[in-house]
Write a protein that holds these residues in place. Structure first.
Motif, mmCIF file in Angstrom:
data_model
loop_
_atom_site.group_PDB
_atom_site.id
_atom_site.type_symbol
_atom_site.label_atom_id
_atom_site.label_comp_id
_atom_site.label_asym_id
_atom_site.label_seq_id
_atom_site.Cartn_x
_atom_site.Cartn_y
_atom_site.Cartn_z
ATOM 1 N N THR A 46 -5.333 27.170 31.672
ATOM 2 C CA THR A 46 -4.716 26.878 32.918
ATOM 3 C C THR A 46 -5.199 27.675 34.151
ATOM 4 O O THR A 46 -5.298 27.030 35.320
ATOM 5 C CB THR A 46 -3.230 27.437 32.666
ATOM 6 N N ASN B 20 2.699 25.355 30.297
ATOM 7 C CA ASN B 20 1.345 25.400 31.186
ATOM 8 C C ASN B 20 0.278 24.110 30.562
ATOM 9 O O ASN B 20 -0.514 23.718 31.376
ATOM 10 C CB ASN B 20 0.528 26.713 30.572
ATOM 11 N N LEU B 21 0.400 23.863 29.386
ATOM 12 C CA LEU B 21 -0.402 22.658 28.790
ATOM 13 C C LEU B 21 0.143 21.353 29.553
ATOM 14 O O LEU B 21 -0.687 20.622 29.979
ATOM 15 C CB LEU B 21 -0.106 22.508 27.376
ATOM 16 N N LEU C 62 -4.491 28.402 25.799
ATOM 17 C CA LEU C 62 -3.865 27.678 26.693
ATOM 18 C C LEU C 62 -3.658 28.428 27.963
ATOM 19 O O LEU C 62 -3.780 27.764 29.159
ATOM 20 C CB LEU C 62 -2.441 27.556 26.045
ATOM 21 N N CYS D 21 3.463 26.000 26.285
ATOM 22 C CA CYS D 21 3.575 24.711 26.373
ATOM 23 C C CYS D 21 3.727 24.196 27.383
ATOM 24 O O CYS D 21 3.155 22.829 28.123
ATOM 25 C CB CYS D 21 4.800 24.088 25.352
#
Length: 228
Positions: free
Chosen positions: A214, A32-33, A210, A30
Motif C-alpha cells: 500500500t 488496504n488491499l 499488504l 484487508c
C-alpha cells in the motif's frame, strides 16, 4: 485479582489483547488491499465507518487494547529486569533457540506504538476526528476521502520509508508475539509449537506485504511513476 496481580495473569492479559490487536490488523490489512484496486471502493468503506457510533466505539476499544497491552508489557519488562538483577549485565551469548525478536519485544513494541501515533496523526486526525468536531469546508469534504490521505501521506519518500520501518517492526513483533500469545493461553505443545511458529511468521509476512505494498504503490502513484 490474579489477572492483574500475578505474573501469569499479566501475561494472559498481554496475550488476549495481543490476539485482539492481530484481528484488527487483519481487518486493516484487508482494507488496504481494497485501496490497491479501487479508490471508490476504499472510500466507500471509509464513509461507512466514518464517525458512526460503531466506528467510534471500536476506536475507543482499540485504544484501550493498545494501552493495556503496552502497560502490561512495561510492567512485565520491569518485573523481569528486577528478577534478573545484576546478572543482566553479564556478557553472555544469545541462546541458540531464542530469536532476536523475543529478546527485543519491548523495544519493538515502543517502535510500533510510535508508528501508531504517527499513523493516527496522518489518518485518524484528518478523518474521524474532523467528523467528530464537526469540521466544515475542505476539511469536512476530505474527512471521508481516505484514498486522498493515503496519497498525501505516501507522496513523501521519507515518510514512506518511516512507515516501511514501522511495518518491519510490526513483522518482528508479530513473528514472536503470535506464537507466544497462543502458548500463554495454553494452545501449544510439541506437535503445535513449530506449526504456530510457522503460522506466526506467515501471518506477519502477509501483513508486512499488504501494508508495504500500500505504501510503496501509493508513493509511486502519487509521484506519477505509475498510473492510478
Amino acid at each position: 485479582m490474579w489477572l492483574t496481580q500475578s505474573s501469569i495473569g499479566r501475561k494472559v492479559i498481554m496475550s488476549v489483547t495481543g490476539i485482539a490487536l492481530i484481528l484488527f490488523l487483519t481487518f486493516h490489512g484487508c482494507m488496504n488491499l481494497v485501496a490497491l484496486f479501487s479508490r471508490d471502493a476504499y472510500n466507500t468503506i471509509c464513509e461507512m465507518l466514518g464517525a458512526n457510533w460503531y466506528a467510534v466505539a471500536a476506536t475507543v476499544g482499540l485504544g484501550a487494547l493498545v494501552v493495556l497491552h503496552f502497560v502490561y508489557a512495561f510492567i512485565l519488562t520491569l518485573q523481569n529486569r528486577r528478577a534478573r538483577g545484576a546478572s543482566r549485565y553479564a556478557v553472555t551469548d544469545r541462546p541458540g533457540k531464542v530469536e532476536w525478536a523475543s529478546q527485543n519485544m519491548f523495544v519493538l513494541g515502543v517502535i510500533v506504538v510510535l508508528g501508531l501515533l504517527l499513523h493516527l496523526w496522518d489518518f485518524w486526525y484528518n478523518m474521524m476526528f474532523q467528523e467528530l468536531i464537526g469540521a466544515t469546508g475542505q476539511a469536512h469534504h476530505l474527512a471521508a476521502d481516505g484514498y486522498h490521505w493515503i496519497e498525501q501521506t505516501f507522496a513523501n519518500p521519507c515518510k514512506t520509508a518511516v512507515y516501511v520501518v514501522w511495518f518491519a517492526a510490526i513483522w518482528f513483533h508479530l513473528t514472536h508475539g503470535f506464537w507466544s500469545a497462543l502458548q500463554t493461553i495454553g494452545w501449544s505443545n510439541k506437535v503445535w509449537e513449530n506449526r504456530l511458529l510457522c503460522a506466526g511468521k506467515a501471518l506477519a509476512t502477509l501483513f508486512f506485504v499488504l501494508l508495504t505494498a500500500t505504501a510503496v504503490v501509493s508513493h509511486l502513484v502519487a509521484n506519477g511513476y505509475i498510473a492510478a
